[in-house]
Design a protein around this motif. Structure first.
Motif, PDB file in Angstrom:
ATOM      1  N   THR A  70      30.566  33.726  33.497  1.00  0.00           N
ATOM      2  CA  THR A  70      29.947  34.451  34.608  1.00  0.00           C
ATOM      3  C   THR A  70      30.823  34.364  35.863  1.00  0.00           C
ATOM      4  OG1 THR A  70      28.659  32.477  35.198  1.00  0.00           O
ATOM      5  CG2 THR A  70      27.616  34.085  33.734  1.00  0.00           C
ATOM      6  N   LEU A  71      30.679  35.363  36.725  1.00  0.00           N
ATOM      7  CA  LEU A  71      31.446  35.404  37.982  1.00  0.00           C
ATOM      8  C   LEU A  71      30.579  34.820  39.093  1.00  0.00           C
ATOM      9  CD1 LEU A  71      33.020  38.983  37.672  1.00  0.00           C
ATOM     10  CD2 LEU A  71      33.873  36.802  36.770  1.00  0.00           C
ATOM     11  N   ASP A  72      30.433  33.492  39.071  1.00  0.00           N
ATOM     12  CA  ASP A  72      29.525  32.833  40.009  1.00  0.00           C
ATOM     13  C   ASP A  72      30.000  32.929  41.462  1.00  0.00           C
ATOM     14  OD1 ASP A  72      27.854  32.013  37.919  1.00  0.00           O
ATOM     15  OD2 ASP A  72      29.110  30.269  37.517  1.00  0.00           O
ATOM     16  N   ASN A  73      31.303  33.034  41.667  1.00  0.00           N
ATOM     17  CA  ASN A  73      31.846  33.072  43.028  1.00  0.00           C
ATOM     18  C   ASN A  73      32.168  34.489  43.481  1.00  0.00           C
ATOM     19  OD1 ASN A  73      31.762  30.233  43.111  1.00  0.00           O
ATOM     20  ND2 ASN A  73      33.776  30.101  42.134  1.00  0.00           N
ATOM     21  N   PHE A  74      31.495  35.447  42.922  1.00  0.00           N
ATOM     22  CA  PHE A  74      31.802  36.846  43.229  1.00  0.00           C
ATOM     23  C   PHE A  74      31.726  37.126  44.733  1.00  0.00           C
ATOM     24  CE2 PHE A  74      30.737  41.261  43.986  1.00  0.00           C
ATOM     25  CZ  PHE A  74      31.586  41.955  43.143  1.00  0.00           C
ATOM     26  N   SER A  75      30.650  36.706  45.371  1.00  0.00           N
ATOM     27  CA  SER A  75      30.434  37.039  46.784  1.00  0.00           C
ATOM     28  C   SER A  75      31.421  36.338  47.702  1.00  0.00           C
ATOM     29  CB  SER A  75      28.996  36.686  47.199  1.00  0.00           C
ATOM     30  OG  SER A  75      28.071  37.441  46.451  1.00  0.00           O
ATOM     31  N   SER A  76      31.796  35.114  47.377  1.00  0.00           N
ATOM     32  CA  SER A  76      32.655  34.330  48.262  1.00  0.00           C
ATOM     33  C   SER A  76      34.141  34.560  48.012  1.00  0.00           C
ATOM     34  CB  SER A  76      32.349  32.831  48.105  1.00  0.00           C
ATOM     35  OG  SER A  76      32.577  32.403  46.768  1.00  0.00           O
ATOM     36  N   ASP A  77      34.501  35.221  46.917  1.00  0.00           N
ATOM     37  CA  ASP A  77      35.912  35.468  46.600  1.00  0.00           C
ATOM     38  C   ASP A  77      36.354  36.776  47.240  1.00  0.00           C
ATOM     39  OD1 ASP A  77      38.327  36.349  45.156  1.00  0.00           O
ATOM     40  OD2 ASP A  77      37.963  34.574  43.924  1.00  0.00           O
ATOM     41  N   ASP A  78      37.214  36.680  48.264  1.00  0.00           N
ATOM     42  CA  ASP A  78      37.644  37.882  48.980  1.00  0.00           C
ATOM     43  C   ASP A  78      38.530  38.781  48.130  1.00  0.00           C
ATOM     44  OD1 ASP A  78      36.254  37.097  51.234  1.00  0.00           O
ATOM     45  OD2 ASP A  78      37.969  35.984  52.064  1.00  0.00           O
ATOM     46  N   ASN A  79      39.354  38.186  47.290  1.00  0.00           N
ATOM     47  CA  ASN A  79      40.264  38.985  46.473  1.00  0.00           C
ATOM     48  C   ASN A  79      39.563  39.701  45.333  1.00  0.00           C
ATOM     49  OD1 ASN A  79      42.699  38.337  47.861  1.00  0.00           O
ATOM     50  ND2 ASN A  79      42.717  36.332  46.866  1.00  0.00           N
ATOM     51  N   LYS A  80      38.445  39.140  44.909  1.00  0.00           N
ATOM     52  CA  LYS A  80      37.677  39.690  43.782  1.00  0.00           C
ATOM     53  C   LYS A  80      38.540  39.785  42.511  1.00  0.00           C
ATOM     54  CE  LYS A  80      33.726  40.486  45.876  1.00  0.00           C
ATOM     55  NZ  LYS A  80      33.974  39.689  47.111  1.00  0.00           N
ATOM     56  N   ILE A  81      39.440  38.815  42.364  1.00  0.00           N
ATOM     57  CA  ILE A  81      40.265  38.728  41.153  1.00  0.00           C
ATOM     58  C   ILE A  81      40.033  37.356  40.530  1.00  0.00           C
ATOM     59  CG2 ILE A  81      42.608  38.693  40.228  1.00  0.00           C
ATOM     60  CD1 ILE A  81      43.407  40.643  42.401  1.00  0.00           C
ATOM     61  N   PHE A  82      39.657  37.355  39.255  1.00  0.00           N
ATOM     62  CA  PHE A  82      39.284  36.117  38.572  1.00  0.00           C
ATOM     63  C   PHE A  82      40.179  35.899  37.352  1.00  0.00           C
ATOM     64  CE2 PHE A  82      35.645  37.631  40.862  1.00  0.00           C
ATOM     65  CZ  PHE A  82      35.065  36.489  41.403  1.00  0.00           C
ATOM     66  N   ALA A  83      40.695  34.664  37.222  1.00  0.00           N
ATOM     67  CA  ALA A  83      41.478  34.281  36.041  1.00  0.00           C
ATOM     68  C   ALA A  83      40.532  33.686  35.007  1.00  0.00           C
ATOM     69  CB  ALA A  83      42.553  33.273  36.426  1.00  0.00           C
ATOM     70  N   ILE A  84      40.562  34.235  33.785  1.00  0.00           N
ATOM     71  CA  ILE A  84      39.619  33.824  32.738  1.00  0.00           C
ATOM     72  C   ILE A  84      40.392  33.577  31.446  1.00  0.00           C
ATOM     73  CG2 ILE A  84      37.578  34.490  31.399  1.00  0.00           C
ATOM     74  CD1 ILE A  84      36.824  36.365  33.716  1.00  0.00           C
ATOM     75  N   LYS A  85      40.054  32.479  30.774  1.00  0.00           N
ATOM     76  CA  LYS A  85      40.682  32.168  29.485  1.00  0.00           C
ATOM     77  C   LYS A  85      40.115  33.092  28.411  1.00  0.00           C
ATOM     78  CE  LYS A  85      43.693  29.293  27.665  1.00  0.00           C
ATOM     79  NZ  LYS A  85      45.050  29.173  28.213  1.00  0.00           N
ATOM     80  N   ASN A  86      40.992  33.666  27.593  1.00  0.00           N
ATOM     81  CA  ASN A  86      40.532  34.555  26.517  1.00  0.00           C
ATOM     82  C   ASN A  86      41.401  34.360  25.277  1.00  0.00           C
ATOM     83  OD1 ASN A  86      39.246  36.650  25.087  1.00  0.00           O
ATOM     84  ND2 ASN A  86      40.818  38.112  25.742  1.00  0.00           N
ATOM     85  N   THR A  87      40.854  33.693  24.294  1.00  0.00           N
ATOM     86  CA  THR A  87      41.577  33.452  23.037  1.00  0.00           C
ATOM     87  C   THR A  87      41.113  34.404  21.937  1.00  0.00           C
ATOM     88  OG1 THR A  87      39.948  31.762  22.417  1.00  0.00           O
ATOM     89  CG2 THR A  87      41.919  31.018  23.596  1.00  0.00           C
ATOM     90  N   ASN A  88      40.298  35.386  22.301  1.00  0.00           N
ATOM     91  CA  ASN A  88      39.730  36.317  21.316  1.00  0.00           C
ATOM     92  C   ASN A  88      40.683  37.472  21.018  1.00  0.00           C
ATOM     93  OD1 ASN A  88      36.833  35.196  21.244  1.00  0.00           O
ATOM     94  ND2 ASN A  88      37.183  35.549  23.432  1.00  0.00           N
ATOM     95  N   ALA A  89      40.497  38.046  19.858  1.00  0.00           N
ATOM     96  CA  ALA A  89      41.235  39.261  19.495  1.00  0.00           C
ATOM     97  C   ALA A  89      40.445  40.444  20.041  1.00  0.00           C
ATOM     98  CB  ALA A  89      41.404  39.351  17.982  1.00  0.00           C
ATOM     99  N   SER A  90      40.423  40.576  21.347  1.00  0.00           N
ATOM    100  CA  SER A  90      39.547  41.543  22.018  1.00  0.00           C
ATOM    101  C   SER A  90      39.987  42.974  21.739  1.00  0.00           C
ATOM    102  CB  SER A  90      39.560  41.293  23.527  1.00  0.00           C
ATOM    103  OG  SER A  90      39.206  39.950  23.817  1.00  0.00           O
ATOM    104  N   GLU A  91      38.986  43.823  21.466  1.00  0.00           N
ATOM    105  CA  GLU A  91      39.229  45.260  21.315  1.00  0.00           C
ATOM    106  C   GLU A  91      38.649  46.045  22.495  1.00  0.00           C
ATOM    107  OE1 GLU A  91      39.288  45.444  16.424  1.00  0.00           O
ATOM    108  OE2 GLU A  91      37.472  46.075  17.509  1.00  0.00           O
ATOM    109  N   ALA A  92      37.817  45.370  23.276  1.00  0.00           N
ATOM    110  CA  ALA A  92      37.232  45.988  24.461  1.00  0.00           C
ATOM    111  C   ALA A  92      36.705  44.879  25.375  1.00  0.00           C
ATOM    112  CB  ALA A  92      36.108  46.951  24.080  1.00  0.00           C
ATOM    113  N   PHE A  93      36.465  45.268  26.620  1.00  0.00           N
ATOM    114  CA  PHE A  93      35.888  44.329  27.593  1.00  0.00           C
ATOM    115  C   PHE A  93      34.745  45.033  28.329  1.00  0.00           C
ATOM    116  CE2 PHE A  93      40.278  42.914  27.056  1.00  0.00           C
ATOM    117  CZ  PHE A  93      40.122  41.549  26.897  1.00  0.00           C
ATOM    118  N   GLY A  94      33.698  44.280  28.605  1.00  0.00           N
ATOM    119  CA  GLY A  94      32.570  44.836  29.337  1.00  0.00           C
ATOM    120  C   GLY A  94      32.034  43.834  30.354  1.00  0.00           C
TER     121      GLY A  94
END
Length: 270
Positions: free
Chosen positions: A219-243
Motif C-alpha cells: 500500500t502507498l501509506d505515505n501518499f499524501s506526505s510524499d511530494d514527489n509521488k514516486i515510490f520504490a517497490i520490490k517486485n520479484t513477480n513475472a508481472s504481465e500487468a500492473f493495477g
C-alpha cells in the motif's frame, strides 16, 4: 584596542555619570560586553559613587542651637554668620551632588539592563532564525539529492516503462511504472492519482493475465506526505500487468475491482 588605555581615558567615569551621548553610551556598552575587565571597572566606579553618596548624606539632622548663639554674639557677627551659611551651603551642595550622582547611576544601570535584555532578545531571535534557515537548507538539499537520484533512475535506458491509464471509477487518473528487471524493483509514479479519502489507501497489484492472478505489492501509506509521488517497490513477480485500487486502510487480500483506478499491461509498451 588597548584596554588599559581605554580604562584610563576617563570615558568610563563619564559613562557612569550619564554624560555621554547615546551613541557613545552604546559604544561603551558594547566594549563592556566584549571585555570583562571594562565591565569590572565600571562596577567599581559605580560602587565608589555609591560610597561617596552615603558619605555625603547628613547622618544627624538634630539642630544644636548653642554653637549658633555663640557665633551670633561674637564680635565679628557678620563674618561668622556668613561662614556658617557657606559651610551649610557646601554641605547641602555635596548632598545634592551625591544624590544626583546616585540618580544618574540608577538611570545608567537601568538603561544598561534594558539594553542588555534587548540585545539578548535580538541574539536569541537571530539564533532561532538561523536554526530555522539551516533546517530549511538541509531539507532543500535533501530534497534536491532525492530528486536527482530519482531522475537518474528514471533516465536509465534499461528500465521498462509501463503507462497505467484511468479506469471507470476515475477516468482522469493516470500513473506510470518504471520496471528495473535486473534489480527486481519498480518505481511507481502516481502523480496522476487524486488524494485518497480518509480511511482509504491506494494498493498496488502485480497481475498475471492467464489466469488472472493478482499479487499485492503493498500500500502507498505515505501518499499524501510524499511530494514527489514516486515510490520504490520490490517486485520479484513475472508481472504481465500492473493495477492500482483504492482499499480500506491496511490494504486488502484481493483487489476491489469496483475501485480500480489505473491499469496497464506490460505488453502494451510501445
Amino acid at each position: 584596542m588597548d584596554i588599559n588605555n581605554y580604562i584610563n581615558s576617563g570615558i568610563l567615569e563619564l559613562y557612569v555619570a550619564g554624560a555621554l551621548s547615546d551613541e557613545e553610551n552604546k559604544e561603551v556598552y558594547e566594549v563592556m560586553l566584549k571585555h570583562p575587565e571594562v565591565l569590572n571597572e565600571v562596577l567599581q566606579i559605580e560602587a565608589a559613587i555609591l560610597k561617596l553618596t552615603e558619605a555625603t548624606v547628613p547622618k544627624n539632622t538634630v539642630l544644636d542651637f548653642k554653637p549658633i548663639a555663640d557665633r551670633i554674639h561674637t564680635t565679628n557677627t557678620e563674618n561668622k554668620v556668613v561662614k556658617m551659611k557657606a559651610e551649610r551651603l557646601r554641605t547641602s551642595w555635596l548632598s545634592i551632588t551625591g544624590w544626583a550622582a546616585a540618580i544618574i547611576l540608577g538611570i545608567g544601570l537601568f538603561w544598561a539592563i534594558q539594553q542588555n535584555n534587548q540585545l539578548q532578545s535580538e541574539i536569541n531571535l537571530t539564533k532561532t532564525d538561523n536554526n530555522f534557515l539551516e533546517q530549511q537548507v538541509q531539507i532543500a538539499n535533501s530534497d534536491l539529492k532525492e530528486t536527482k537520484k530519482i531522475l537518474s533512475i528514471l533516465r536509465d535506458k534499461d528500465l521498462l516503462s509501463i503507462p497505467l491509464g484511468g479506469q471507470a471509477v476515475y477516468p482522469e487518473a493516470y500513473a506510470k511504472v518504471y520496471w528495473d528487471k535486473s534489480e527486481n524493483n519498480i518505481y511507481l509514479d502516481v502523480q496522476g492519482l487524486p488524494e485518497p479519502p480518509e480511511g482509504k489507501v491506494y494498493q498496488v497489484w502485480s497481475l498475471t493475465l492467464d489466469p488472472l492472478t493478482p499479487t499485492s505489492l503493498g500500500t502507498l501509506d505515505n501518499f499524501s506526505s510524499d511530494d514527489n509521488k514516486i515510490f520504490a517497490i520490490k517486485n520479484t513477480n513475472a508481472s504481465e500487468a500492473f493495477g492500482i485500487t483504492l482499499e480500506p486502510a491496511g490494504g486488502s487480500e484481493s483487489p476491489t475491482l469496483e475501485q480500480l483506478y489505473t491499469l496497464g499491461t506490460v505488453a502494451s509498451v510501445s
